[in-house]
Enzyme design. Structure first.
Site, PDB file in Angstrom:
ATOM      1  N   THR A 121       0.809  -1.219   0.000  1.00 40.85           N
ATOM      2  CA  THR A 121       0.000   0.000   0.000  1.00 40.85           C
ATOM      3  C   THR A 121       0.841   1.266   0.000  1.00 40.85           C
ATOM      4  O   THR A 121       0.510   2.246  -0.676  1.00 40.85           O
ATOM      5  CB  THR A 121      -0.905   0.015   1.260  1.00 40.85           C
ATOM      6  OG1 THR A 121      -1.784  -1.091   1.171  1.00 40.85           O
ATOM      7  CG2 THR A 121      -1.702   1.284   1.388  1.00 40.85           C
ATOM      8  N   THR A 170       1.422  -4.719   4.021  1.00 38.54           N
ATOM      9  CA  THR A 170       1.175  -5.157   5.401  1.00 38.54           C
ATOM     10  C   THR A 170       0.506  -6.529   5.476  1.00 38.54           C
ATOM     11  O   THR A 170       0.619  -7.209   6.490  1.00 38.54           O
ATOM     12  CB  THR A 170       0.271  -4.147   6.157  1.00 38.54           C
ATOM     13  OG1 THR A 170      -0.991  -4.073   5.497  1.00 38.54           O
ATOM     14  CG2 THR A 170       0.915  -2.781   6.246  1.00 38.54           C
ATOM     15  N   ASP A 171      -0.194  -6.928   4.403  1.00 39.27           N
ATOM     16  CA  ASP A 171      -0.976  -8.175   4.503  1.00 39.27           C
ATOM     17  C   ASP A 171      -0.113  -9.367   4.902  1.00 39.27           C
ATOM     18  O   ASP A 171      -0.524 -10.195   5.713  1.00 39.27           O
ATOM     19  CB  ASP A 171      -1.691  -8.481   3.182  1.00 39.27           C
ATOM     20  CG  ASP A 171      -2.887  -7.560   2.961  1.00 39.27           C
ATOM     21  OD1 ASP A 171      -3.351  -6.942   3.938  1.00 39.27           O
ATOM     22  OD2 ASP A 171      -3.352  -7.459   1.810  1.00 39.27           O
ATOM     23  N   SER A 226       1.292  -7.440  -1.493  1.00 34.05           N
ATOM     24  CA  SER A 226       1.909  -8.546  -0.753  1.00 34.05           C
ATOM     25  C   SER A 226       0.940  -9.692  -0.516  1.00 34.05           C
ATOM     26  O   SER A 226       1.342 -10.747  -0.026  1.00 34.05           O
ATOM     27  CB  SER A 226       2.498  -8.064   0.572  1.00 34.05           C
ATOM     28  OG  SER A 226       1.514  -7.945   1.560  1.00 34.05           O
TER      29      SER A 226
HETATM   30  N1  ASP Z   1      -2.819  -5.346   0.193  1.00 33.86           N
HETATM   31  C1  ASP Z   1      -1.735  -4.505   0.658  1.00 33.86           C
HETATM   32  C2  ASP Z   1      -0.455  -5.322   0.620  1.00 33.86           C
HETATM   33  O1  ASP Z   1      -0.254  -6.137   1.479  1.00 33.86           O
HETATM   34  C3  ASP Z   1      -2.022  -4.034   2.042  1.00 33.86           C
HETATM   35  C4  ASP Z   1      -0.978  -3.121   2.639  1.00 33.86           C
HETATM   36  O2  ASP Z   1       0.126  -3.004   2.198  1.00 33.86           O
HETATM   37  O3  ASP Z   1      -1.322  -2.488   3.665  1.00 33.86           O
HETATM   38  O4  ASP Z   1       0.354  -5.170  -0.269  1.00 33.86           O
END
Ligand code: ASP
Length: 338
Positions: free
Chosen positions: A13, A95-96, A62
């Site tokens: 993100t 973050t995922d 991710s």
């Molecule tokens: N879907 C995103 C990822 O993991 C979520 C994030 O980065 O907060 O790449």
């Protein structure tokens, strides 16, 4: 020679941009990050170490990352950790699956990596209103350059967390992550947005990975640094639910070489002879199993209740306080040759 930080951008993100389908990974992060960091108050901007950024392949969300992506990252980090001009490494990640990435880096690189590695990301893209991205990167850079920093850490929401104990805890809150069974390594309040001189960054606790070390010993995993294998074992993560049939567990184990078994409380199973036999058979077939608790806080204590005896009888490894991410990663590492 000027020593500088290396920032490795994998996606997430933090670098995302809007598209008709929703947020997608963005490019030119070097330039975009330099622009955002110019908005920091001067004393904080001037406290940042020198850095350069490299994108690792095509940036991804991710949620599509796999252990092989993190093994490639291990190789990249090792290559750069030997550069005398690299003082620390920051990994920008979605973050995922960030907790999986930091568990994997912790196990493969260990505490022996010559430079500290700090993983970070954001709940909102760099250019979004109220974004946490620049602050998280600033935090990660400061800690990656900190003289006391060691091993793999995760910086998020003003806090520095032990890389092998972190879990994504919040989908929106800027705090993002918790280490339910490990103390914070350091804290720098998120509202440090003013022009006052920076508080000293104190590392509150040295990292403690005793449970990880005990499980590594039980799995005969060599101390890091671990080799990067060609293939990894097939992993199952089996979460018990009240009424789960032994045949369901058996079907999952049939497709796996190693499995994390998420059991009740301090390490208990249903009183189901068929289920116990399935677990014993898997262990006899040489499948490695770790039992962890479905409770995020606290350790397993297998054997306190008779309801946990079947785990002991089957020789299943006690996961103590391991997170599901770390237990999984240790099982992936368990086939790596010494
Ligand atoms: N879907 C995103 C990822 O993991 C979520 C994030 O980065 O907060 O790449």
């Amino acid at each position: 020679m000027t020593r500088r930080l290396l920032i490795l951008y994998t996606g997430g993100t933090l670098g995302m941009v809007p598209s008709p389908d929703g947020l997608v990974p963005g490019h030119q992060l070097d330039e975009r990050l330099r622009t955002q960091l110019t908005h920091l108050p001067h004393p904080r901007r001037s406290a940042l170490p020198e850095w350069h950024l490299e994108a690792i392949g095509t940036p991804i969300d991710s949620s599509s990352a796999t252990p092989n992506d993190w093994l490639r990252l291990v190789t990249q980090i090792r290559d750069h950790a030997h550069d005398n001009d690299v003082t620390g490494i920051v990994v920008l990640h979605g973050t995922d699956t960030m907790a999986w990435c930091s568990a994997m880096l912790s196990v493969w690189l260990g505490d022996t990596c010559r430079c500290p590695v700090v993983v970070t990301g954001a709940q909102l893209p760099l250019e979004a209103d109220g974004s946490d991205a620049a602050h998280n990167i600033e935090l990660a850079m400061r800690y990656a350059a900190h003289p006391e920093a060691q091993g793999v850490m995760l910086a998020f929401g003003g806090r520095l967390l032990q890389g092998d104990a972190a879990r994504k805890w919040y989908t929106e809150d800027h705090q993002g992550f918790e280490t339910p069974n490990a103390p914070l390594l350091a804290c720098w309040p998120i509202n440090q947005r003013d022009d006052h001189p920076l508080p000293a960054l104190h590392l509150l606790q040295p990292p403690n990975s005793d449970a990880r070390r005990r499980v590594m010993k039980a799995l005969h995993i060599a101390a890091a640094p671990l080799a990067v294998p060609e293939t990894l074992p097939r992993l199952a993560r089996i979460v018990l639910w009240p009424g789960i049939a032994a045949t369901q567990v058996s079907a999952q184990l049939a497709l796996a070489d190693v499995a994390v078994l998420e059991v009740w409380g301090s390490g208990n199973l249903p009183d189901d002879t068929d289920l116990h036999q399935v677990l014993e058979r898997a262990a006899r077939q040489g499948k490695r199993l770790i039992a962890i608790s479905q409770c995020p806080h606290g350790s397993t204590h297998i054997g306190v209740y008779a309801a946990g005896k079947a785990l002991k009888d089957a020789g299943i490894i006690e996961g103590e306080t391991l997170t599901p991410e770390l237990a999984s990663v240790l099982l992936l590492a368990s086939s790596v040759q010494k």
